[in-house]
Enzyme design. Structure first.
Site, PDB file in Angstrom:
ATOM      1  CE1 TYR A  98      -3.055   3.165   0.957  1.00 41.79           C
ATOM      2  CE2 TYR A  98      -1.958   3.215   3.339  1.00 41.79           C
ATOM      3  CZ  TYR A  98      -2.896   3.678   2.197  1.00 41.79           C
ATOM      4  OH  TYR A  98      -3.471   5.151   2.957  1.00 41.79           O
ATOM      5  CE  LYS A 195      -8.567   0.842   3.240  1.00 40.72           C
ATOM      6  NZ  LYS A 195      -8.368   1.401   4.293  1.00 40.72           N
TER       7      LYS A 195
END
Length: 381
Positions: A98, A195
């Protein structure tokens, strides 16, 4: 208990004081101590809070760990995990991570004397060759963000154990519903709980779990309290509520993803698809071995010459937005959005092209998702 039952009845699912089946939100910043110098269960909410503790117990159980820790964001959880180590310590890190993790490593942690070697975690020989005398841990995602690359957790953990170092896995994309790295030999698991675990795009949170009692009691708990980036009681309650439906949501996410994949494979505008559920995808066999299912994250490239910007801006149902794992379908262009902090030459070297598109498939009716993709693709003709 089986996993889906554990989601609902695991952790501290019942308040011991009232019998409430929903853990209360304890907003108190401090707690009355009846004995001076004693050891009260609760004293100050940065150190420990009953609502947060219920969440932490639940994620520890779901990941088969001995202790869980809740933080203000996924980045905070990752930062606390790296803070277990010291100046001069070396890490082997996956090449596809990420963008926020890349930024944390290169703009913050390196300034404090931590050292990093980036390797393709699919190459086990490269992983082992990157280990140095001062290496303390291997850190990677699987599946990765955004290329969905698959790393063999057990094989890497075996290499790490042979060299006396730790294995740290970011399990955000898979979630404990699909993958439990601690059972495969990892020492620490981290999540951006924002998430899939939260699942409703309404909370920012991070989690870390370990099955190493020394790391848990003497180090991570100390760092969580000392650094202070803990998750507040309201967000802890919201996250735990979201986690109760993780199993139900993931089943629909994945069913929808399969239908979207079938559509993309048969559309002439699509050049390449990244999804571990495809049998010809590199890493498919490893994913099938270590994952329950392949998740609902799909990345793809349009054919050469087609305008990715025009495509994502033409979508009407699917939201062009950062993040992933919400009940709504979300789409983004990593080179501009989530991975924009990575220099372009490094992005391209790692396979993140400017045209790469990442789709988080939501739980809407799949026909509506596909219809929206179809109408936006037709505008490229």
């Amino acid at each position: 208990m089986k996993f889906n039952t554990q989601l609902i009845h695991g952790g501290n699912s019942e308040d011991p004081t009232t019998g409430a089946v929903s853990t209360p939100i304890y907003r108190s910043s401090t707690f009355h101590q009846h004995v001076l110098g004693g050891e009260p269960k609760w004293e100050y909410s940065r150190t420990g809070n009953p609502t947060r503790a219920s969440l932490e117990k639940l994620i520890a159980e779901l990941e088969h760990g001995t202790a869980g820790f809740a933080f203000a964001s996924g980045s905070a959880a990752i930062h606390a995990t790296f803070s277990l180590f010291s100046q001069g310590d070396h890490f082997v890190v996956g090449s596809d991570v990420y963008g926020g993790t890349f930024r944390l490593i290169n703009k913050v942690l390196k300034r404090f004397g931590l050292e990093f070697t980036v390797v393709d975690m699919q190459d086990l020989e490269a992983v082992e060759n990157a280990i140095q005398d001062n290496t303390v841990a291997v850190y990677f995602e699987t599946p990765t963000n955004p290329l969905l690359q698959i790393a063999d957790i057990k094989a890497i953990a075996d290499i790490a154990k042979k060299h006396g170092i730790k294995t740290i896995v970011d399990n955000t994309f898979a979630t404990p519903y699909n993958q439990q790295p601690l059972t495969l030999g990892a020492d620490i698991v981290v999540h951006s709980a924002t998430k899939y675990l939260g699942g409703h795009s309404d909370v920012i949170a991070g989690l870390a779990v370990t099955n190493d009692d020394e790391i848990a009691a003497e180090q991570l708990a100390f760092l969580q309290n000392s650094i202070g980036s803990t998750l507040g009681p309201d967000d802890s309650w919201l996250l735990q509520r979201g986690m109760k439906t993780l199993g139900a949501r993931m089943r629909v996410h994945q069913e929808n993803a399969n239908e979207v994949i079938n559509f993309l494979q048969n559309d002439d505008h699509i050049g390449k698809i990244y999804y571990p559920g495809l049998k010809d995808f590199p890493g498919h066999e490893v994913a099938a071995k270590q994952m329950r299912n392949f998740g609902a994250m799909i990345s793809f490239e349009l054919k050469d010459g087609l305008d990715a910007k025009k495509f994502v801006e033409s979508l009407q149902l699917i939201d062009l937005a950062e993040s992933l794992g919400g009940i709504e379908s979300l789409i983004e262009v990593p080179a501009v959005m989530t991975h924009g902090s990575i220099p372009r030459e490094i992005r391209l070297e790692n396979g993140i092209k400017d045209e790469l598109i990442r789709l988080s498939v939501g739980i809407e009716d799949p026909e509506d998702i596909i219809t929206d993709l179809q109408q936006a693709l037709k505008k490229l003709d």
